[in-house]
Write a protein that holds these residues in place. Structure first.
Motif, PDB file in Angstrom:
ATOM      1  N   THR A  13       1.112  -1.177   0.133  1.00 47.35           N
ATOM      2  CA  THR A  13      -0.141   0.298  -0.144  1.00 47.35           C
ATOM      3  C   THR A  13       0.757   0.978   0.166  1.00 47.35           C
ATOM      4  O   THR A  13       0.120   2.516  -0.049  1.00 47.35           O
ATOM      5  CB  THR A  13      -0.888   0.053   1.658  1.00 47.35           C
ATOM      6  OG1 THR A  13      -0.072   0.372   2.375  1.00 47.35           O
ATOM      7  CG2 THR A  13      -1.752  -1.385   0.930  1.00 47.35           C
ATOM      8  N   ALA A  43      -8.422  -1.440   0.246  1.00 47.83           N
ATOM      9  CA  ALA A  43      -6.632  -0.813  -0.012  1.00 47.83           C
ATOM     10  C   ALA A  43      -5.591  -2.096  -0.706  1.00 47.83           C
ATOM     11  O   ALA A  43      -4.553  -1.435  -1.304  1.00 47.83           O
ATOM     12  CB  ALA A  43      -5.964  -0.172   1.519  1.00 47.83           C
ATOM     13  N   HIS A  75      -6.577  -1.533  -4.264  1.00 44.79           N
ATOM     14  CA  HIS A  75      -5.988  -0.110  -4.668  1.00 44.79           C
ATOM     15  C   HIS A  75      -4.941  -0.117  -4.790  1.00 44.79           C
ATOM     16  O   HIS A  75      -3.410   0.453  -5.008  1.00 44.79           O
ATOM     17  CB  HIS A  75      -6.385   1.259  -3.334  1.00 44.79           C
ATOM     18  CG  HIS A  75      -7.994   1.073  -3.555  1.00 44.79           C
ATOM     19  ND1 HIS A  75      -8.406   1.946  -5.062  1.00 44.79           N
ATOM     20  CD2 HIS A  75      -9.013   0.786  -2.935  1.00 44.79           C
ATOM     21  CE1 HIS A  75      -9.777   1.811  -4.313  1.00 44.79           C
ATOM     22  NE2 HIS A  75     -10.144   1.576  -3.436  1.00 44.79           N
ATOM     23  N   ARG A 111      -3.029  -0.543  -8.422  1.00 44.93           N
ATOM     24  CA  ARG A 111      -2.471   0.266  -9.371  1.00 44.93           C
ATOM     25  C   ARG A 111      -1.042   0.879  -9.064  1.00 44.93           C
ATOM     26  O   ARG A 111      -0.461   0.972  -9.693  1.00 44.93           O
ATOM     27  CB  ARG A 111      -3.876   1.322  -8.437  1.00 44.93           C
ATOM     28  CG  ARG A 111      -4.355   1.433  -8.929  1.00 44.93           C
ATOM     29  CD  ARG A 111      -5.671   2.281  -8.416  1.00 44.93           C
ATOM     30  NE  ARG A 111      -7.139   1.657  -8.722  1.00 44.93           N
ATOM     31  CZ  ARG A 111      -8.118   2.292  -8.287  1.00 44.93           C
ATOM     32  NH1 ARG A 111      -7.693   3.047  -7.172  1.00 44.93           N
ATOM     33  NH2 ARG A 111      -9.212   2.466  -8.765  1.00 44.93           N
TER      34      ARG A 111
END
Length: 277
Positions: free
Chosen positions: A39, A75, A79, A82
């Motif tokens: 993350t 998350a 995400h 990405r």
């Protein structure tokens, strides 16, 4: 090739590292949770920069826990991908799941079937898939994964077999039990094949129910399969709904020269020596 394996301390991650070592790959960065927080965008970019292949086996795997903390689960599962995709692009292989589907099908889900997740875990993984594909990378979906390392259904059945006379197991969910070590070998073969990026289904051929798998585990362990009794999902209410049908199609492998994984039963037989306590 230089490989980056994220989630290297997990069940699939450890098998990926073992397969690469057996294949003579020496330039492998095995990044566990303590080594790389996926993350953290800056940390991910630094780790992925220069890698020829990035296999993201890191994930939030607590399906029920995702229902109460979807933001945290997404998350990691969504995400964070990405960050990897921005750096690795087409060099990224994102490991995903049957949980991106709703389980309402009656025939195997094709690689291009529309996503329709029914729980928080699936929604997060769908975000991760889209991030990888938008960057031109690979997605390998798997399902009903078991292996030598970490908790999983097969090892749970072996433990319960030693502690109970009978075990009740649901018979109304169907899927393809898949050995993590075999999947690791297929992912490595995919990376080496020169295949086009996109979605591939890394699951065993054939299917069974959790009840059918449990009985097969007992049989492979030399135990009476009649000790496993069928029941229904409504007897085991859990926070996250599970897809009733998780069988995935394997048509895309024909383009790669890599064979689909063999039958779930033959894989279970091969895996049992390393799964027994």
């Amino acid at each position: 090739m230089r490989w980056l394996i994220t989630g290297a301390g997990g069940m699939l991650g450890r098998d990926l590292c073992a397969v690469l070592a057996a294949a003579g790959e020496t330039d492998v960065v095995a990044a566990g949770r303590a080594d790389l927080d996926i993350t953290d965008a800056d940390a991910v970019r630094a780790a992925a920069d220069g890698a020829d292949v990035v296999v993201n086996a890191a994930a939030w795997t607590n399906v029920d826990g995702a229902e109460t903390d979807e933001q945290a689960a997404s998350a990691v599962n969504g995400h964070a991908v990405r960050h990897l995709a921005e750096t690795a692009g087409k060099r990224l292989i994102q490991v995903s799941t049957d949980y991106v589907f709703d389980g309402a099908a009656a025939v195997p889900y094709a690689e291009e079937a529309p996503r329709a997740p029914i729980n928080a875990y699936g929604r997060g993984k769908a975000i991760g898939e889209q991030a990888a594909l938008s960057a031109g990378g690979f997605v390998v979906r798997t399902a009903w994964l078991y292996g030598e390392h970490g908790p999983n259904f097969v090892r749970t059945m072996l433990r319960l077999a030693a502690a109970r006379d009978t075990v009740d197991v649901v018979d109304d969910q169907v899927g393809p039990p898949t050995w993590s070590f075999a999947l690791a070998g297929q992912i490595v073969a995919l990376a080496r094949s020169g295949a086009q990026p996109g979605v591939y289904h890394g699951t065993a051929s054939g299917s069974t129910s959790w009840f059918g798998l449990a009985r097969a585990v007992f049989e492979e362990a030399g135990l009476a399969p009649e000790r496993v009794r069928p029941t229904t999902s409504d007897k085991f209410v859990r926070p996250a709904p599970r897809p009733a049908y998780s069988v995935l199609g394997h048509d895309r492998w024909a383009e790669t020269g890599v064979a689909p994984l063999p039958s779930w039963r033959s894989m279970l037989h091969e895996a049992m020596p390393v799964l027994r306590p």
